[in-house]
Motif scaffolding. Structure first.
Motif, short mmCIF file in Angstrom:
data_model
loop_
_atom_site.label_atom_id
_atom_site.label_comp_id
_atom_site.label_asym_id
_atom_site.label_seq_id
_atom_site.Cartn_x
_atom_site.Cartn_y
_atom_site.Cartn_z
N GLY A 1 4.16 6.19 -4.98
CA GLY A 1 3.91 6.25 -6.41
C GLY A 1 4.51 5.14 -7.22
N ASP A 2 4.98 4.07 -6.57
CA ASP A 2 5.59 2.95 -7.27
C ASP A 2 4.54 1.86 -7.44
OD1 ASP A 2 7.11 0.90 -8.25
OD2 ASP A 2 8.47 0.76 -6.54
N VAL A 3 3.67 2.03 -8.45
CA VAL A 3 2.57 1.09 -8.66
C VAL A 3 3.09 -0.30 -9.03
CG1 VAL A 3 0.51 0.61 -10.02
CG2 VAL A 3 0.99 2.94 -9.28
N ALA A 4 4.16 -0.35 -9.81
CA ALA A 4 4.75 -1.64 -10.16
C ALA A 4 5.26 -2.34 -8.90
CB ALA A 4 5.89 -1.44 -11.15
N GLY A 5 5.80 -1.57 -7.99
CA GLY A 5 6.26 -2.13 -6.72
C GLY A 5 5.13 -2.66 -5.88
N PHE B 1 0.84 -1.20 0.00
CA PHE B 1 0.00 0.00 0.00
C PHE B 1 0.87 1.25 0.00
CE2 PHE B 1 -1.69 3.44 2.57
CZ PHE B 1 -2.97 3.66 2.06
N ARG B 2 1.84 1.29 0.90
CA ARG B 2 2.71 2.47 1.03
C ARG B 2 3.51 2.70 -0.24
NH1 ARG B 2 6.24 1.49 5.81
NH2 ARG B 2 7.21 0.01 4.36
N LYS B 3 4.07 1.63 -0.78
CA LYS B 3 4.90 1.77 -1.99
C LYS B 3 4.08 2.26 -3.17
CE LYS B 3 8.49 -0.62 -2.74
NZ LYS B 3 9.54 -1.65 -2.97
N GLY B 4 2.87 1.70 -3.34
CA GLY B 4 2.08 2.06 -4.50
C GLY B 4 1.35 3.37 -4.37
N LEU B 5 0.70 3.61 -3.22
CA LEU B 5 -0.20 4.75 -3.10
C LEU B 5 0.42 5.96 -2.42
CD1 LEU B 5 -3.56 2.93 -2.32
CD2 LEU B 5 -2.33 3.21 -4.47
N TYR B 6 1.54 5.78 -1.74
CA TYR B 6 2.20 6.92 -1.11
C TYR B 6 3.51 7.28 -1.81
CZ TYR B 6 -0.92 7.73 2.81
OH TYR B 6 -2.01 8.10 3.56
N GLU C 1 -9.64 10.67 -6.01
CA GLU C 1 -9.00 11.90 -6.49
C GLU C 1 -7.67 12.11 -5.78
OE1 GLU C 1 -11.82 14.98 -5.85
OE2 GLU C 1 -13.13 14.39 -7.53
N GLN C 2 -7.64 11.86 -4.47
CA GLN C 2 -6.43 12.05 -3.70
C GLN C 2 -5.34 11.06 -4.11
OE1 GLN C 2 -5.28 10.07 -0.78
NE2 GLN C 2 -3.88 11.54 0.11
N ILE C 3 -5.73 9.82 -4.37
CA ILE C 3 -4.77 8.80 -4.82
C ILE C 3 -4.21 9.17 -6.19
CG2 ILE C 3 -4.52 6.39 -5.54
CD1 ILE C 3 -6.66 5.70 -3.42
N GLY D 1 -8.50 0.74 -11.75
CA GLY D 1 -7.59 0.66 -12.88
C GLY D 1 -6.30 1.42 -12.70
N LEU D 2 -5.99 1.84 -11.48
CA LEU D 2 -4.73 2.55 -11.25
C LEU D 2 -3.57 1.57 -11.12
CD1 LEU D 2 -5.87 5.29 -8.71
CD2 LEU D 2 -5.74 5.41 -11.20
N VAL D 3 -3.91 0.30 -10.90
CA VAL D 3 -2.91 -0.77 -10.84
C VAL D 3 -3.16 -1.67 -12.05
CG1 VAL D 3 -2.03 -2.66 -9.43
CG2 VAL D 3 -2.92 -0.59 -8.33
N ASP D 4 -2.11 -2.29 -12.57
CA ASP D 4 -2.26 -3.07 -13.80
C ASP D 4 -3.34 -4.14 -13.66
OD1 ASP D 4 -0.80 -5.88 -13.28
OD2 ASP D 4 0.25 -4.30 -12.20
N SER D 5 -4.00 -4.42 -14.77
CA SER D 5 -5.14 -5.34 -14.77
C SER D 5 -4.75 -6.75 -14.35
CB SER D 5 -5.79 -5.36 -16.16
OG SER D 5 -4.87 -5.79 -17.14
N ALA D 6 -3.51 -7.14 -14.57
CA ALA D 6 -3.07 -8.48 -14.18
C ALA D 6 -3.16 -8.65 -12.66
CB ALA D 6 -1.64 -8.72 -14.65
N THR D 7 -2.86 -7.59 -11.93
CA THR D 7 -2.96 -7.64 -10.47
C THR D 7 -4.40 -7.82 -10.05
OG1 THR D 7 -1.00 -6.25 -10.19
CG2 THR D 7 -2.52 -6.36 -8.34
#
Length: 229
Positions: A123-127, A116-121, A220-222, A177-183
């Motif tokens: 900005g490392d969505v792949a992480g 959660f922290r890596k992706g949404l705080y 919106e915040q994310i 859809g902010l994270v890849d569809s495979a996830t």
């Protein structure tokens, strides 16, 4: 959840922010408990002078006022609500189950929260995608008898309330859809994650979360966090 509002022995005010997952912990607990309280929204980008002078010079949310006294720090204020309102049954009655539930929340923050922290705080969505499933597999052994909630309970208790804001925002990002569809597909269809996925969706659909989680504002915040700088 009882239809009759619980009236606390002293008035409760919650200074909170709709976009803060930490503050949402106590908001969820109060809502889940169905207790009378006053909600005061604090703009974290432009904190009111009266809040800093009269309520919390540190500017933190949540800040909980009980009668004339103030409490801060989300884990403290949320546990206070659970202790204050035993009729809401936010704490397991069995001491061992209570200890297990607290360990569950601790392990969620250790294993799943980093995604959660890596992706949404950060900005490392792949992480996020890379860490999420490993974290779920490590966490699941501590999620005991989640039918539908920890320990076979029919409602979320304190430990689940402490992690609920992160679960709801994580799923919001994935399902929007902010994270890849495979996830998203893997989480929804892989039997290995069905237990976690079912529990998470039940948690998101619980009254305390539904009554406090503004999806539009939080999305919106994310997106703002993820936008290229």
């Amino acid at each position: 959840m009882s239809l009759t509002k619980i009236v606390p022995s002293k008035p409760i005010k919650l200074y909170c922010s709709i976009i803060c997952p930490w503050a949402a912990r106590t908001w969820i607990a109060l809502t889940q408990a169905n207790v009378e309280f006053e909600y005061i929204e604090i703009d974290l980008k432009n904190k009111p002078e009266w809040f800093l002078k009269e309520v919390n010079p540190g500017g933190k949310v949540p800040t909980l006022k009980y009668g004339d006294d103030y409490l801060i720090e989300s884990a403290v204020t949320t546990e206070f609500v659970a202790d204050l309102l035993p009729e809401a049954k936010l704490l397991p009655s069995d001491p061992f189950e209570l200890a297990q539930s607290r360990l569950m929340a601790d392990r969620f923050m250790e294993f799943v929260f980093p995604a959660f922290r890596k992706g949404l705080y950060q900005g490392d969505v792949a992480g996020l995608s890379a860490e999420l499933f490993d974290g779920i597999e490590k966490f699941e052994p501590y999620l005991i008898n989640a039918k539908p909630f920890f320990g076979g309970s029919d409602h979320p208790a304190l430990a689940e309330i402490l992690v609920a804001p992160f679960v709801s925002r994580l799923y919001l990002a994935i399902e929007s859809g902010l994270v890849d569809s495979a996830t998203s597909t893997k989480l929804a269809t892989d039997p290995k994650y069905a237990y976690f996925n079912t529990w998470a969706k039940n948690l998101i659909a619980s009254p305390g979360v539904v009554g406090t989680f503004d999806k539009t504002t939080n999305l919106e915040q994310i997106k703002e966090r993820l936008a290229p700088k």
